[in-house]
Motif scaffolding. Structure first.
Motif, PDB file in Angstrom:
ATOM      1  N   ILE A  23      24.010 -37.483  75.958  1.00  0.00           N
ATOM      2  CA  ILE A  23      23.722 -36.444  76.949  1.00  0.00           C
ATOM      3  C   ILE A  23      23.609 -37.047  78.352  1.00  0.00           C
ATOM      4  CG2 ILE A  23      22.643 -34.961  75.231  1.00  0.00           C
ATOM      5  CD1 ILE A  23      19.923 -35.653  76.508  1.00  0.00           C
ATOM      6  N   GLY A  24      23.767 -38.360  78.456  1.00  0.00           N
ATOM      7  CA  GLY A  24      23.903 -39.018  79.748  1.00  0.00           C
ATOM      8  C   GLY A  24      25.365 -39.206  80.145  1.00  0.00           C
ATOM      9  N   ASN A  25      26.247 -38.395  79.534  1.00  0.00           N
ATOM     10  CA  ASN A  25      27.689 -38.440  79.827  1.00  0.00           C
ATOM     11  C   ASN A  25      28.325 -39.758  79.404  1.00  0.00           C
ATOM     12  OD1 ASN A  25      27.375 -35.894  80.891  1.00  0.00           O
ATOM     13  ND2 ASN A  25      28.055 -36.413  82.955  1.00  0.00           N
ATOM     14  N   LEU A  26      27.973 -40.211  78.214  1.00  0.00           N
ATOM     15  CA  LEU A  26      28.614 -41.398  77.656  1.00  0.00           C
ATOM     16  C   LEU A  26      30.102 -41.120  77.434  1.00  0.00           C
ATOM     17  CD1 LEU A  26      28.255 -44.278  76.460  1.00  0.00           C
ATOM     18  CD2 LEU A  26      27.831 -43.163  74.245  1.00  0.00           C
ATOM     19  N   TYR A  27      30.936 -41.883  78.112  1.00  0.00           N
ATOM     20  CA  TYR A  27      32.404 -41.822  78.027  1.00  0.00           C
ATOM     21  C   TYR A  27      33.016 -40.578  78.675  1.00  0.00           C
ATOM     22  CZ  TYR A  27      31.636 -45.536  74.641  1.00  0.00           C
ATOM     23  OH  TYR A  27      31.220 -46.680  74.020  1.00  0.00           O
ATOM     24  N   ARG A  28      32.369 -39.423  78.538  1.00  0.00           N
ATOM     25  CA  ARG A  28      32.933 -38.208  79.140  1.00  0.00           C
ATOM     26  C   ARG A  28      31.791 -37.251  79.478  1.00  0.00           C
ATOM     27  NH1 ARG A  28      33.932 -37.761  73.615  1.00  0.00           N
ATOM     28  NH2 ARG A  28      33.287 -35.781  72.628  1.00  0.00           N
ATOM     29  N   PRO A  29      32.011 -36.380  80.454  1.00  0.00           N
ATOM     30  CA  PRO A  29      30.937 -35.480  80.873  1.00  0.00           C
ATOM     31  C   PRO A  29      30.691 -34.363  79.882  1.00  0.00           C
ATOM     32  CG  PRO A  29      32.917 -35.059  82.146  1.00  0.00           C
ATOM     33  CD  PRO A  29      33.211 -36.267  81.310  1.00  0.00           C
ATOM     34  N   ILE A  30      29.441 -33.935  79.795  1.00  0.00           N
ATOM     35  CA  ILE A  30      29.101 -32.714  79.084  1.00  0.00           C
ATOM     36  C   ILE A  30      28.239 -31.874  80.024  1.00  0.00           C
ATOM     37  CG2 ILE A  30      29.186 -33.843  76.835  1.00  0.00           C
ATOM     38  CD1 ILE A  30      26.088 -33.568  76.782  1.00  0.00           C
ATOM     39  N   SER A  31      28.156 -30.602  79.740  1.00  0.00           N
ATOM     40  CA  SER A  31      27.422 -29.699  80.617  1.00  0.00           C
ATOM     41  C   SER A  31      25.920 -29.788  80.365  1.00  0.00           C
ATOM     42  CB  SER A  31      27.888 -28.257  80.396  1.00  0.00           C
ATOM     43  OG  SER A  31      27.473 -27.806  79.106  1.00  0.00           O
ATOM     44  N   GLU A  32      25.154 -29.291  81.343  1.00  0.00           N
ATOM     45  CA  GLU A  32      23.703 -29.219  81.180  1.00  0.00           C
ATOM     46  C   GLU A  32      23.356 -28.368  79.962  1.00  0.00           C
ATOM     47  OE1 GLU A  32      21.374 -30.717  83.022  1.00  0.00           O
ATOM     48  OE2 GLU A  32      22.717 -31.600  84.511  1.00  0.00           O
ATOM     49  N   ASP A  33      24.062 -27.252  79.788  1.00  0.00           N
ATOM     50  CA  ASP A  33      23.779 -26.364  78.662  1.00  0.00           C
ATOM     51  C   ASP A  33      24.033 -27.057  77.330  1.00  0.00           C
ATOM     52  OD1 ASP A  33      23.060 -24.349  80.379  1.00  0.00           O
ATOM     53  OD2 ASP A  33      24.955 -23.244  80.201  1.00  0.00           O
ATOM     54  N   ALA A  34      25.114 -27.846  77.253  1.00  0.00           N
ATOM     55  CA  ALA A  34      25.422 -28.552  76.014  1.00  0.00           C
ATOM     56  C   ALA A  34      24.358 -29.595  75.707  1.00  0.00           C
ATOM     57  CB  ALA A  34      26.799 -29.205  76.105  1.00  0.00           C
ATOM     58  N   ALA A  35      23.878 -30.260  76.745  1.00  0.00           N
ATOM     59  CA  ALA A  35      22.831 -31.265  76.552  1.00  0.00           C
ATOM     60  C   ALA A  35      21.557 -30.627  76.015  1.00  0.00           C
ATOM     61  CB  ALA A  35      22.555 -31.996  77.865  1.00  0.00           C
ATOM     62  N   VAL A  36      21.145 -29.530  76.626  1.00  0.00           N
ATOM     63  CA  VAL A  36      19.942 -28.830  76.166  1.00  0.00           C
ATOM     64  C   VAL A  36      20.136 -28.321  74.743  1.00  0.00           C
ATOM     65  CG1 VAL A  36      18.497 -26.787  76.526  1.00  0.00           C
ATOM     66  CG2 VAL A  36      19.174 -28.195  78.472  1.00  0.00           C
ATOM     67  N   ALA A  37      21.311 -27.790  74.435  1.00  0.00           N
ATOM     68  CA  ALA A  37      21.580 -27.266  73.092  1.00  0.00           C
ATOM     69  C   ALA A  37      21.504 -28.370  72.044  1.00  0.00           C
ATOM     70  CB  ALA A  37      22.951 -26.587  73.057  1.00  0.00           C
ATOM     71  N   ALA A  38      21.960 -29.566  72.392  1.00  0.00           N
ATOM     72  CA  ALA A  38      21.888 -30.682  71.448  1.00  0.00           C
ATOM     73  C   ALA A  38      20.442 -31.039  71.130  1.00  0.00           C
ATOM     74  CB  ALA A  38      22.628 -31.893  72.007  1.00  0.00           C
ATOM     75  N   VAL A  39      19.603 -31.104  72.159  1.00  0.00           N
ATOM     76  CA  VAL A  39      18.191 -31.431  71.940  1.00  0.00           C
ATOM     77  C   VAL A  39      17.506 -30.311  71.168  1.00  0.00           C
ATOM     78  CG1 VAL A  39      15.990 -31.942  73.060  1.00  0.00           C
ATOM     79  CG2 VAL A  39      18.116 -32.893  73.987  1.00  0.00           C
ATOM     80  N   GLU A  40      17.826 -29.065  71.498  1.00  0.00           N
ATOM     81  CA  GLU A  40      17.226 -27.936  70.778  1.00  0.00           C
ATOM     82  C   GLU A  40      17.629 -27.939  69.310  1.00  0.00           C
ATOM     83  OE1 GLU A  40      18.294 -24.437  72.947  1.00  0.00           O
ATOM     84  OE2 GLU A  40      16.614 -24.649  74.358  1.00  0.00           O
ATOM     85  N   ALA A  41      18.888 -28.269  69.020  1.00  0.00           N
ATOM     86  CA  ALA A  41      19.332 -28.332  67.628  1.00  0.00           C
ATOM     87  C   ALA A  41      18.583 -29.432  66.876  1.00  0.00           C
ATOM     88  CB  ALA A  41      20.840 -28.580  67.571  1.00  0.00           C
TER      89      ALA A  41
END
Length: 332
Positions: A23-41
């Motif tokens: 979620i720190g954009n390792l290798y490629r960017p991800i969105s803020e929403d995707a980062a939050v969704a990963a932690v929530e999951a």
């Protein structure tokens, strides 16, 4: 999900921990929403242990993790971060992909394992996380700074632990020699060992893991998929952040043939494997999406028959004395 205690501390860790480099954009960017969704999951799946570092996305991982955890009961989760790299503002153009992160190069990393560097690093991490404390502080990759880490950074961490500023201290590396030395010469609580105790290779067994077990300390195992090779072994797959040598791919394919003969995906066996060692408190896996989190949890919940480990030994893919999990290790 099952939990365990780190060494002789009161710090509880879940059997599966969330690695926040992705979620720190390792290798490629991800969105803020995707980062939050990963932690929530991860949270919904019962994961309560989260690992980050200033290095991950030049602080982006810490900021996103802190934001995603905001509002959760602080006593309900465990956060680890790392010291040894200070982030210094830089006006350089371009991105940070040379260091693996798809973020603007707004800062540069400066190695600093001095006592002052430890304090400054933790203070900056707390600001980015939006927390008043972290539970675990780890020396991050002091490969080329061993003596300063031992003589200056470690005593600073020990004082912070004594003062209750952090609850557990340790070292995080992808090599075995220095973590084993720290276990022998200091009073660290935990080693985060990446890539060196996996289904593919067990270099860490004779060093950090045996030292930790002898001293009642704990090990968290990262890199269980060996940079993705044990997820999908094939020519060109990544191993230790580089293209895998043919001989390594061949060994991974032999492992896959055995696990699939028992109806178990290779990545599931790889997730289970480290938990067979009594010093291993948790397995740390990275995720950049909710889907990746859910897949990892599903694989860890898959039953792995004892006969699978027996067949790996028979085929010479595991040494006879290698500890392996029993059915109760499955995540709940």
């Amino acid at each position: 999900m099952r939990t365990g205690r780190l060494g002789g501390t009161g710090v509880q860790v879940t059997q599966l921990a969330f690695g926040a480099a992705g979620i720190g954009n390792l290798y490629r960017p991800i969105s803020e929403d995707a980062a939050v969704a990963a932690v929530e999951a991860a949270w919904e799946a019962g994961i309560r242990t989260f690992d980050t570092a200033p290095h991950y996305g030049l602080g982006l991982s810490e900021r996103r993790l802190g934001a995603a955890l905001r509002g959760r009961p602080r006593a309900a989760y465990t956060v680890s971060t790392k010291v040894g790299r200070l982030l210094v503002p830089d006006d350089a153009d371009g991105d940070d992909l040379a260091n693996g992160f798809a973020v603007p190069a707004t800062h540069r990393r400066v190695w600093d394992f001095s006592a002052d560097g430890v304090l400054r690093s933790l203070d900056a991490s707390l600001n980015r996380l939006g927390l008043d404390r972290v539970d675990i502080a780890l020396l991050h990759d002091p490969d080329d700074h061993a003596e300063q880490a031992l003589d200056e950074a470690y005593p600073a961490l020990e004082r912070l632990r004594d003062e209750g500023v952090v609850r557990a201290i340790g070292i995080g590396m992808n090599r075995c020699g220095l973590p084993a030395r720290f276990l022998r010469e200091t009073d660290i609580d935990v080693v985060l060992l990446a890539g060196r105790y996996t289904l593919l290779e067990q270099e860490g067994l004779a060093g950090p893991l045996s030292e930790a077990a002898a001293r009642g300390k704990s090990v968290v195992i990262g890199g269980v998929l060996n940079s993705g090779l044990l997820s999908d072994p094939k020519p060109g797959a990544t191993y230790d952040y580089a293209p895998a040598p043919d001989v390594v791919v061949a060994r991974a394919l032999r492992l896959k043939a055995v696990t699939e003969r028992h109806g178990v995906p290779l990545r599931a066996a790889a997730l289970h494997f480290p938990l067979g060692h009594r010093a291993v408190a948790s397995v740390l896996t990275g995720a950049r999406s909710a889907q990746e989190v859910l897949d990892t949890v599903e694989q860890l919940r898959r039953p792995v028959p004892p006969a699978l480990w027996d067949d790996l030994r028979t085929e010479g893919l595991l040494a006879p004395n290698t500890p392996t999990p029993t059915p109760h290790h499955s995540a709940g």
